[in-house]
Motif scaffolding. Structure first.
Motif, mmCIF file in Angstrom:
data_model
loop_
_atom_site.group_PDB
_atom_site.id
_atom_site.type_symbol
_atom_site.label_atom_id
_atom_site.label_comp_id
_atom_site.label_asym_id
_atom_site.label_seq_id
_atom_site.Cartn_x
_atom_site.Cartn_y
_atom_site.Cartn_z
ATOM 1 N N UNK A 172 0.834 -1.211 0.000
ATOM 2 C CA UNK A 172 0.000 0.000 0.000
ATOM 3 C C UNK A 172 0.868 1.260 0.000
ATOM 4 N N UNK A 173 2.006 1.178 0.660
ATOM 5 C CA UNK A 173 2.913 2.328 0.676
ATOM 6 C C UNK A 173 3.427 2.621 -0.730
ATOM 7 N N UNK A 174 3.755 1.583 -1.468
ATOM 8 C CA UNK A 174 4.193 1.756 -2.856
ATOM 9 C C UNK A 174 3.085 2.374 -3.699
ATOM 10 N N UNK A 175 1.863 1.856 -3.548
ATOM 11 C CA UNK A 175 0.728 2.406 -4.279
ATOM 12 C C UNK A 175 0.490 3.858 -3.901
ATOM 13 N N UNK A 176 0.606 4.161 -2.617
ATOM 14 C CA UNK A 176 0.379 5.521 -2.145
ATOM 15 C C UNK A 176 1.348 6.503 -2.786
ATOM 16 N N UNK A 177 2.599 6.096 -2.941
ATOM 17 C CA UNK A 177 3.591 6.989 -3.544
ATOM 18 C C UNK A 177 3.289 7.246 -5.018
ATOM 19 N N UNK A 178 2.874 6.219 -5.722
ATOM 20 C CA UNK A 178 2.524 6.406 -7.134
ATOM 21 C C UNK A 178 1.289 7.298 -7.275
ATOM 22 N N UNK A 179 0.283 7.079 -6.439
ATOM 23 C CA UNK A 179 -0.929 7.887 -6.521
ATOM 24 C C UNK A 179 -0.663 9.335 -6.123
ATOM 25 N N UNK A 180 0.164 9.532 -5.113
ATOM 26 C CA UNK A 180 0.510 10.885 -4.699
ATOM 27 C C UNK A 180 1.235 11.620 -5.821
ATOM 28 N N UNK A 181 2.129 10.912 -6.504
ATOM 29 C CA UNK A 181 2.850 11.522 -7.618
ATOM 30 C C UNK A 181 1.892 11.872 -8.757
ATOM 31 N N UNK A 182 0.907 11.023 -8.998
ATOM 32 C CA UNK A 182 -0.069 11.324 -10.048
ATOM 33 C C UNK A 182 -0.928 12.525 -9.650
ATOM 34 N N UNK A 183 -1.267 12.638 -8.371
ATOM 35 C CA UNK A 183 -2.024 13.809 -7.910
ATOM 36 C C UNK A 183 -1.246 15.086 -8.184
ATOM 37 N N UNK A 184 0.060 15.047 -7.938
ATOM 38 C CA UNK A 184 0.902 16.215 -8.198
ATOM 39 C C UNK A 184 0.971 16.503 -9.697
ATOM 40 N N UNK A 185 1.020 15.462 -10.524
ATOM 41 C CA UNK A 185 1.030 15.662 -11.975
ATOM 42 C C UNK A 185 -0.269 16.330 -12.429
ATOM 43 N N UNK A 186 -1.401 15.856 -11.925
ATOM 44 C CA UNK A 186 -2.684 16.497 -12.252
ATOM 45 C C UNK A 186 -2.651 17.976 -11.861
ATOM 46 N N UNK A 187 -2.110 18.248 -10.695
ATOM 47 C CA UNK A 187 -2.016 19.616 -10.199
ATOM 48 C C UNK A 187 -1.119 20.465 -11.109
ATOM 49 N N UNK A 188 0.018 19.916 -11.517
ATOM 50 C CA UNK A 188 0.942 20.676 -12.369
ATOM 51 C C UNK A 188 0.310 20.978 -13.731
ATOM 52 N N UNK A 189 -0.474 20.031 -14.250
ATOM 53 C CA UNK A 189 -1.169 20.263 -15.515
ATOM 54 C C UNK A 189 -2.145 21.433 -15.381
ATOM 55 N N UNK A 190 -2.872 21.471 -14.284
ATOM 56 C CA UNK A 190 -3.826 22.569 -14.058
ATOM 57 C C UNK A 190 -3.098 23.894 -13.878
#
Length: 330
Positions: A213-231
Motif C-alpha cells: 500500500x505504501x508503494x501504491x500511495x507513492x505512485x498515486x501521490x505523484x499522479x495527484x501532483x502531476x494532475x495539479x501541475x497540468x492545471x
C-alpha cells in the motif's frame, strides 16, 4: 448544529478506539461534534466505539466501503462549518480544535489549517519526534514538492470541500494530497507552530505498515501532483479529461524515484532487504535513478555490506536525534 465536526474512520482498530475517542472528548473547546465511523470492521471496533456515544459523539456504521467512500459519506452527515479529520488511533492534544477553529474564524482567507505533530513509531526504538514546517499563504507551488500536512491533523472549511468535489475515490490512499492540490486554487493554507497532534506511525493496517500500500500511495501521490501541475499550466486535469486512463499520461518522475529510493533505504536500515530491493527496483525503473540502481546491485550481490552500512547510518541518526532532543530541553 455544531461549528466543528470531527470525523474519524476506523477499520479493525478496536484497541485504539479509547485513546482517540478520549482525546477528542477532552478538548478545550465546546462547539463541536464527533463522528466516529466504523467502516464495516470484522473485529469489535463497533462495540468499542459505541461505548463513547454521548450528546456530542455519534457512531456511524455501514458495510465496508473503503476509507475514501466512508469519509465522504460521513462528511455528508456532518453539521459543522469546519471539518476536522482525525486518524483512527491517533491523539488530538487538548487545544487542537480550539486553536485551529480560532484561526479559521479570524482568517477568512484561509481554508485549510494544520499543525506540528509528534510522531511515535510503533514497534521501533526510534524516539518520538516532532514534524511539521510552519506555513502561511498560497500553497499551489509548494504542493508540487511537499505535502504540508499529515492527513489526520487537518481542519478545513466544509463549503470548500464540496466546491472542489470532495475526495476522489481514484486516489484510494493518497486522497489527501489530491484534495489539498484542488483546494489550493481557492484558499490559503496555514500550518500552525503549535504541536497539537500525536500520530502513530506503522500502526497495524496503516499505509506506512504495509509495503504494498505504501508503494501504491507513492505512485498515486505523484499522479495527484502531476494532475495539479497540468492545471497550473492551464491544461485540464488528466483524470477529469480521460477518466481512469488519465494515469497513463503521467511522465517519469525523478521526485518519485527519490521518494521510493529513500523508503527502500529505510527498509534496508531495518534489515528488510526484500522490500528494500522492491523499492530500489521501482525507483530505478521510474526514471533511471542511478543511486537506486547501485544499491539494488549491492543488495543483490553484497547484502551484508548494505545491512552494515544501513545499520551504522541508523545508529548515527539516532545519536543525533537524542543529542538534538537533549539540547532542546530547558
Amino acid at each position: 448544529m455544531a461549528h466543528v465536526s470531527v470525523v474519524s474512520v476506523f477499520y479493525n482498530r478496536s484497541k485504539w478506539v479509547k485513546e482517540t475517542a478520549e482525546s477528542l472528548q477532552n478538548q478545550t473547546y465546546d462547539d463541536y461534534e464527533i463522528l466516529l465511523v466504523d467502516d464495516g470492521s470484522t473485529d469489535d471496533t463497533l462495540e468499542q466505539l459505541k461505548q463513547f456515544e454521548d450528546h456530542r459523539t455519534r457512531v456511524i456504521t455501514a458495510p465496508n466501503q473503503g476509507f475514501v467512500n466512508a469519509i465522504n459519506n460521513a462528511i455528508d452527515q456532518a453539521s459543522g462549518d469546519y471539518i476536522a479529520i482525525h486518524g483512527s488511533g491517533d491523539t488530538a492534544l487538548p487545544d487542537r480544535l480550539r486553536l485551529q477553529s480560532q484561526l479559521l474564524d479570524t482568517r477568512p482567507d484561509v481554508g485549510v489549517v494544520g499543525c506540528h505533530s509528534e510522531i511515535v513509531t510503533l514497534q521501533s526504538s526510534r524516539p518520538p519526534f516532532v514534524t511539521g514546517s510552519s506555513f502561511d499563504g498560497d500553497a499551489r507551488e509548494h504542493l508540487l514538492k511537499h505535502n504540508p500536512f499529515h492527513h489526520g491533523e487537518v481542519m478545513f472549511r466544509r463549503d470548500l470541500f464540496y466546491k472542489v468535489g470532495k475526495y476522489r475515490p481514484f486516489f484510494v490512499c493518497a486522497q489527501d494530497r489530491d484534495l489539498w492540490c484542488r483546494l489550493s486554487y481557492h484558499t490559503k493554507f496555514v500550518v500552525l507552530d503549535d504541536v497539537l497532534y500525536r500520530k502513530y506511525a506503522k500502526m497495524p493496517g496503516s499505509v506506512s505498515a504495509d509495503p504494498h500500500r505504501l508503494l501504491l500511495q507513492r505512485y498515486l501521490s505523484d499522479f495527484a501532483v502531476f494532475c495539479h501541475s497540468e492545471c497550473l499550466d492551464g491544461r485540464t486535469d488528466p483524470l477529469d479529461r480521460y477518466g481512469l486512463q488519465g494515469a497513463l499520461t503521467k511522465p517519469p518522475s525523478r521526485e518519485l524515484s527519490k521518494s521510493l529510493f529513500l523508503i527502500g533505504s529505510r527498509f534496508a536500515a531495518d534489515g528488510d532487504l526484500d522490500n528494500a530491493r522492491t523499492f530500489y527496483r521501482h525507483a530505478y525503473q521510474e526514471s533511471g535513478y542511478l543511486p537506486a540502481r547501485v544499491l539494488l546491485f549491492v543488495s543483490q550481490s553484497l547484502p551484508q555490506l548494505l545491512l552494515w552500512a544501513s545499520t551504522t547510518y541508523r545508529r548515527l541518526l539516532r545519536l543525533t536525534q537524542k543529542r538534538t532532543a537533549a539540547d532542546s530541553k530547558p
